[in-house]
Write an enzyme that holds these catalytic residues in place. Structure first.
Site, PDB file in Angstrom:
ATOM      1  CB  CYS A 152     -85.451  55.431 -43.809  1.00  0.00           C
ATOM      2  SG  CYS A 152     -85.219  55.460 -42.020  1.00  0.00           S
ATOM      3  CG  HIS A 212     -87.925  50.774 -47.405  1.00  0.00           C
ATOM      4  ND1 HIS A 212     -86.733  51.456 -47.346  1.00  0.00           N
ATOM      5  CD2 HIS A 212     -88.589  51.081 -46.261  1.00  0.00           C
ATOM      6  CE1 HIS A 212     -86.670  52.150 -46.224  1.00  0.00           C
ATOM      7  NE2 HIS A 212     -87.780  51.936 -45.545  1.00  0.00           N
ATOM      8  CG  HIS A 245     -84.109  50.575 -41.845  1.00  0.00           C
ATOM      9  ND1 HIS A 245     -83.381  51.327 -42.749  1.00  0.00           N
ATOM     10  CD2 HIS A 245     -85.386  51.043 -41.926  1.00  0.00           C
ATOM     11  CE1 HIS A 245     -84.176  52.188 -43.338  1.00  0.00           C
ATOM     12  NE2 HIS A 245     -85.399  52.028 -42.865  1.00  0.00           N
TER      13      HIS A 245
END
Lengths: 394, 287
Positions: free
Chosen positions: A156, A285, A322
């Site tokens: 990610c 994040h 996400h």
């Protein structure tokens, strides 16, 4: 404290950006959705999720026709090509095509095609699309790029790593223009995986909130056009510095002390030549998991010191999910648009403060504030950390 | 010029480049895949690690022997790790797709609770993180306490050339003092899928793990080329199809031949690139 590289890197220009997101199919709708607080999370409709604990995410419900050619069967490639269409509507690729590079990041590649390949006993085309680097090659073909074609997969953090590799290509004179970014699609593979890990929340995504209980996934693609400073006649902003690191701690969880993230953060700031007092905004994040948000907060306080309390810190993951390989690129683009329009989107879902997360997370409404230098932090499975230092404005 | 301190190679043919046959096609005797067994590193630390993770560790150990270094030299934030593969996530991905109904794990304070969730092959809760290409370098980073620059590239031999360039860039810019470039390729579990993609990889498919430790700094010749360098041809003839491991096996062959410098090329999906590296003398005793 770990030793940190003092190496300075030349800044590169971010000429333009293009996206395909659940908030909207292009840059304008993406940005207006973020600023107005649109929640793009919905029930997933494209594949069965009835047996999973959680069946919601940031799904793109409809893809418009591409400007050129038929859409590829591989959805990951399709998302990339839609983002490329958006990018090309804002900037021309003026370089000799042998000097045009493509660097894209992904956590999943064409894994949905592997699911298809195993179901359908397919021919070579589907088997080839299951390779992680197939979408990058589809993008390179669309752009007629004949320079380096590179696929990054730091989970990610991939979108940030890809932008860093793109900047390195320019600084090494291995390319004159780089289309860099990230993508990932929602598919059963990844929903099953995160569902089994119990990382997905049944509630709302609430980054940094006391009640945060997990993340939701999303699908998207984000691309930027990078050029050397001297070659850019106009720009959305600049990538001042970047750095990456490994945690060396756990296969799936971040280092509880955030040492790897701290190293990447300090390295990126050193590469950019910026100190804590220069930082105006942090795009975190901010997954909304209990551990991630606490670690990020602690690291920001260690690195920025007292300045950490004065800087707005946001997370956009409650708005669109996400988006894995796309997330870091979308967040970097958000930083540049925030600087352009002097407004920082709020952290959707953040309502109740957590004593362990005590920074300014831009609650409830967007913040009208002038930002120039931004930090964008990213973490991923396998202890991957990547940080970008961005500067808005032309 | 960026220098190669050590090279480690393990292939389906055996340990090191000395184990490579003169002609891989002839030596395969029609076998489509020349497989590597799961290395015997299975302690508690590696109980969940996949075969490709363990092969990565074996390759690094071989490199350390070749360079005459101990593992301490790798630890910390000044060693970068660049991992590259085209195939090594395939087995775990396929297993995960094929399995169904994994039982969820329990979490405690945001961390997965050890021993919770189902553990049957492919369906286990903690199998999912091992489907990511980052699983192999993650296990390596844990094993050797690597905390420096971290890049993972996916693709065939071209991506390995890109990885060597990226490592050199990290060194030249001062972001690292050493860079470990590792490639792992496994095929056995996806042999039928690779058979459908013969355009991408010609047989025999030879499972391999290879790594090189780089240091030094300087200009690096990197870019696209038309013709295969002699080392690419030699590595393909002797090792067979090893995808991203090919250029690193080429480095091992150049080292075995006592070359001072190696010009490497790699080809994948219609693109061929090149990079040139200096070679330090091997510290390993001659076989």
């Amino acid at each position: 404290m770990v030793p940190v590289s003092e190496a300075r890197l030349p800044a590169v220009a971010i000429v333009a950006a293009g996206v395909a997101t659940p908030l909207g199919p292009d840059l304008d709708s993406y940005w207006s959705g973020l600023v107005t607080g649109v929640d793009a999370i919905s029930g997933i409709e494209r594949f069965p999720v009835g047996d999973l604990r959680v069946g919601r995410g940031g799904e793109i419900k409809k893809l418009a026709p591409l400007r050129h050619g038929a859409p590829p069967r591989c959805r990951a490639s399709a998302l990339l090509l839609h983002a490329a269409d958006d990018l090309l509507s804002r900037a021309a690729l003026t370089a000799d095509r042998t000097r045009l590079a493509v660097v894209v990041g992904t956590a999943l590649g064409g894994v949905e095609e592997l699911e298809r390949a195993m179901e359908e006993a397919p021919g070579p085309r589907v088997a080839a699309a299951a390779l992680y680097d197939s979408p990058a090659h589809a993008l390179a073909e669309r752009l007629a790029a004949r320079g380096p074609v590179i696929t990054v997969s730091t989970a990610c953090a991939s979108g940030a790593t890809a932008m860093g590799v793109g900047a390195d290509l320019l600084n090494a004179d291995a390319a004159d223009l780089v289309v860099a970014g990230g993508y990932d699609v929602l598919c059963r593979f990844v929903m099953r995986g995160f569902d089994a890990l119990r990382s997905l929340t049944r509630e709302r995504v609430r980054p940094f909130d006391r009640r945060r209980s997990g993340l939701l996934l999303g699908e998207a693609a984000g691309l930027v056009l990078l050029a050397r400073e001297r070659d850019a006649s106009s720009r959305l902003g600049r990538l001042l510095g970047h750095a990456s690191s490994s945690d060396g701690s756990h296969i799936a969880a971040p280092d509880p002390e955030g040492r790897g993230l701290e190293h990447a953060l300090r390295g990126a700031m050193a590469a950019a030549g910026v100190g804590a007092r220069d930082v105006d905004f942090v795009s975190a994040h901010g997954t909304g998991t209990p551990l991630n948000d606490r670690i990020e907060t602690a690291v920001l306080k260690r690195v920025l010191g007292a300045r950490a309390y004065d800087v707005p810190v946001n997370s956009i993951k409650a708005a669109l999910g996400h988006t894995m390989g796309a997330a870091a690129t979308l967040e970097a683009i958000m930083c540049l648009l925030a600087a352009r329009d002097r407004v920082v989107p709020s952290t959707l879902g953040y309502e109740e403060p957590d004593p362990a997360c005590d920074l300014d997370y831009v609650p409830r409404v967007p913040r009208h504030v002038r930002t120039r230098v931004s930090l964008s932090t990213s973490l991923g499975f396998g202890g991957c950390n990547a940080v970008l230092v961005l500067e808005g404005g032309g | 010029m960026t220098r190669v301190r050590g090279v480690g190679v393990r292939t389906g043919w055996g340990e090191g480049v000395a184990a490579l046959p003169a002609d891989a096609v002839a030596s395969a005797h029609g076998r489509r895949v020349i497989a590597l067994a799961r290395p015997a590193l299975d302690g508690d630390r590696f109980r969940r690690a996949t075969r490709e993770c363990l092969l990565g560790v074996v390759a690094v150990e071989a490199m350390l022997r070749d360079a005459g270094l101990t593992r301490d030299v790798l630890s910390g934030s000044r060693t970068a790790l660049v991992y590259v593969t085209a195939a090594a996530y395939g087995a775990s991905n396929r297993l995960f797709v094929g399995a169904d109904g994994a039982s969820p794990a329990r979490t405690e304070g945001g961390l997965i609770k050890e021993g919770s969730g189902s553990v049957r092959p492919g369906g286990g809760t903690l199998h999912f993180p091992y489907t990511a290409p980052s699983a192999v370098p993650a296990e390596l980073a844990i094993e050797y306490s690597l905390r420096g620059g971290y890049v993972i590239l996916v693709g065939g031999a071209t991506a390995a050339i890109d990885a060597l360039w990226q490592a050199s860039t990290l060194l030249t810019s001062g972001r690292a003092e050493r860079a470990l470039v590792l490639a792992v390729e496994t095929f056995a579990e996806c042999e039928d899928l690779w058979a459908r993609g013969r355009w991408a990889a010609r047989g025999p498919l030879v499972e391999a793990a290879a790594c090189a430790l780089l240091d030094g700094a300087g200009d690096l010749a990197y870019g696209a080329v038309e013709e295969a360098a002699p080392l690419e041809t030699l590595a393909a003839r002797r090792a067979g199809e090893t995808l991203a491991c090919g250029p690193l096996i080429g480095l091992g062959l150049a080292r075995e031949a006592g070359a001072a410098e190696a010009r490497l090329t790699g080809h994948w999906r219609g693109r061929r690139t090149t990079v040139t590296l200096a070679l330090c003398e091997s510290r390993a005793p001659a076989h």
